[in-house]
Motif scaffolding. Structure first.
Motif, PDB file in Angstrom:
ATOM      1  N   PHE A  32       0.635  -1.026   0.189  1.00 44.23           N
ATOM      2  CA  PHE A  32       0.291  -0.002   0.164  1.00 44.23           C
ATOM      3  C   PHE A  32       1.149   1.358   0.009  1.00 44.23           C
ATOM      4  O   PHE A  32       0.421   1.929   0.204  1.00 44.23           O
ATOM      5  N   LYS A  33       2.103   0.762   0.111  1.00 43.60           N
ATOM      6  CA  LYS A  33       3.124   2.445   0.313  1.00 43.60           C
ATOM      7  C   LYS A  33       2.962   2.928  -0.995  1.00 43.60           C
ATOM      8  O   LYS A  33       3.181   4.383  -0.381  1.00 43.60           O
ATOM      9  N   GLU A  34       2.222   3.065  -2.312  1.00 43.60           N
ATOM     10  CA  GLU A  34       2.316   4.137  -3.238  1.00 43.60           C
ATOM     11  C   GLU A  34       0.982   4.606  -3.126  1.00 43.60           C
ATOM     12  O   GLU A  34       0.201   5.736  -2.768  1.00 43.60           O
ATOM     13  N   HIS A  35      -0.055   4.637  -2.118  1.00 45.37           N
ATOM     14  CA  HIS A  35      -1.541   4.226  -1.486  1.00 45.37           C
ATOM     15  C   HIS A  35      -1.187   5.621  -0.031  1.00 45.37           C
ATOM     16  O   HIS A  35      -2.213   6.663  -0.026  1.00 45.37           O
ATOM     17  N   LYS A  89      -5.562  -6.013  11.004  1.00 46.06           N
ATOM     18  CA  LYS A  89      -6.859  -4.857   9.837  1.00 46.06           C
ATOM     19  C   LYS A  89      -7.242  -3.642   9.385  1.00 46.06           C
ATOM     20  O   LYS A  89      -7.886  -3.913   8.675  1.00 46.06           O
ATOM     21  N   LEU A  90      -6.042  -2.963   9.219  1.00 45.95           N
ATOM     22  CA  LEU A  90      -5.722  -1.741   8.837  1.00 45.95           C
ATOM     23  C   LEU A  90      -5.587  -2.807   7.364  1.00 45.95           C
ATOM     24  O   LEU A  90      -6.287  -1.824   6.226  1.00 45.95           O
ATOM     25  N   ALA A  91      -4.641  -3.821   6.511  1.00 50.49           N
ATOM     26  CA  ALA A  91      -5.010  -4.499   5.782  1.00 50.49           C
ATOM     27  C   ALA A  91      -5.935  -4.637   5.022  1.00 50.49           C
ATOM     28  O   ALA A  91      -6.163  -4.344   3.780  1.00 50.49           O
ATOM     29  N   SER A  92      -7.024  -5.561   5.820  1.00 50.78           N
ATOM     30  CA  SER A  92      -8.020  -5.240   5.329  1.00 50.78           C
ATOM     31  C   SER A  92      -9.072  -4.657   5.269  1.00 50.78           C
ATOM     32  O   SER A  92      -9.829  -4.752   4.039  1.00 50.78           O
ATOM     33  N   ALA A  93      -8.240  -3.109   6.290  1.00 54.45           N
ATOM     34  CA  ALA A  93      -9.747  -2.111   5.412  1.00 54.45           C
ATOM     35  C   ALA A  93      -9.133  -1.645   4.039  1.00 54.45           C
ATOM     36  O   ALA A  93     -10.229  -1.315   3.529  1.00 54.45           O
ATOM     37  N   LEU A  94      -7.724  -1.270   4.715  1.00 52.88           N
ATOM     38  CA  LEU A  94      -7.649  -0.848   2.637  1.00 52.88           C
ATOM     39  C   LEU A  94      -7.662  -1.523   1.841  1.00 52.88           C
ATOM     40  O   LEU A  94      -8.190  -1.154   0.902  1.00 52.88           O
ATOM     41  N   ASP A  97     -11.268  -0.827   1.286  1.00 51.76           N
ATOM     42  CA  ASP A  97     -11.661   0.951   1.090  1.00 51.76           C
ATOM     43  C   ASP A  97     -10.489   0.959  -0.550  1.00 51.76           C
ATOM     44  O   ASP A  97     -11.617   1.623  -1.160  1.00 51.76           O
ATOM     45  N   LEU A  98      -9.766   0.679  -1.055  1.00 53.30           N
ATOM     46  CA  LEU A  98      -9.317   0.716  -2.390  1.00 53.30           C
ATOM     47  C   LEU A  98      -9.643   0.222  -3.499  1.00 53.30           C
ATOM     48  O   LEU A  98      -9.773   0.038  -4.294  1.00 53.30           O
TER      49      LEU A  98
END
Length: 116
Positions: A32-35, A89-94, A97-98
């Motif tokens: 997700f580093k580019e987002h 959790k954040l990876a799942s949420a991203l 979302d993305l």
């Protein structure tokens, strides 16, 4: 991706802890580093002097380019476990979302245009 680590007065570890958090979070969220423009990590000990069940809390707040911030929280007995659970959790949420920005054929959706 800029990673900022914040702790309360009851968390010991200083710069070595902050460096470990940056490395762990950076490697687990590399896709997700580019987002993500900035990621704030908040580490808290809820019971401070006492040791208890799920008394360590990790809150992550990701600032995503052209999107609303995404925030997740996880609690555990150990700070490392709370951090890993929050990152998952954040990876799942991203992902959720993305993922809405692209349709099933990989093209930008109308939602992506509406956010800009």
């Amino acid at each position: 991706m800029q990673i900022q680590v914040n702790t309360d007065d009851h968390i010991q570890g200083g710069e070595p802890l902050a460096q470990w958090v940056r490395e762990e979070v950076g490697s687990r969220l590399a896709r997700f580093k580019e987002h993500i423009t900035r990621l704030e990590v908040f580490l808290t000990d809820l019971d401070s002097a006492k040791s208890g069940v799920n008394d360590k809390r990790c809150r992550l707040e990701a600032r995503v380019a052209s999107r609303q911030p995404v925030t997740v929280t996880a609690e555990a007995d150990k700070m490392g476990v709370a951090l890993i659970n929050a990152v998952d959790k954040l990876a799942s949420a991203l992902d959720a979302d993305l993922g809405r920005v692209k349709d099933r054929n990989g093209r930008d959706t109308i939602r992506a245009a509406a956010q800009e």
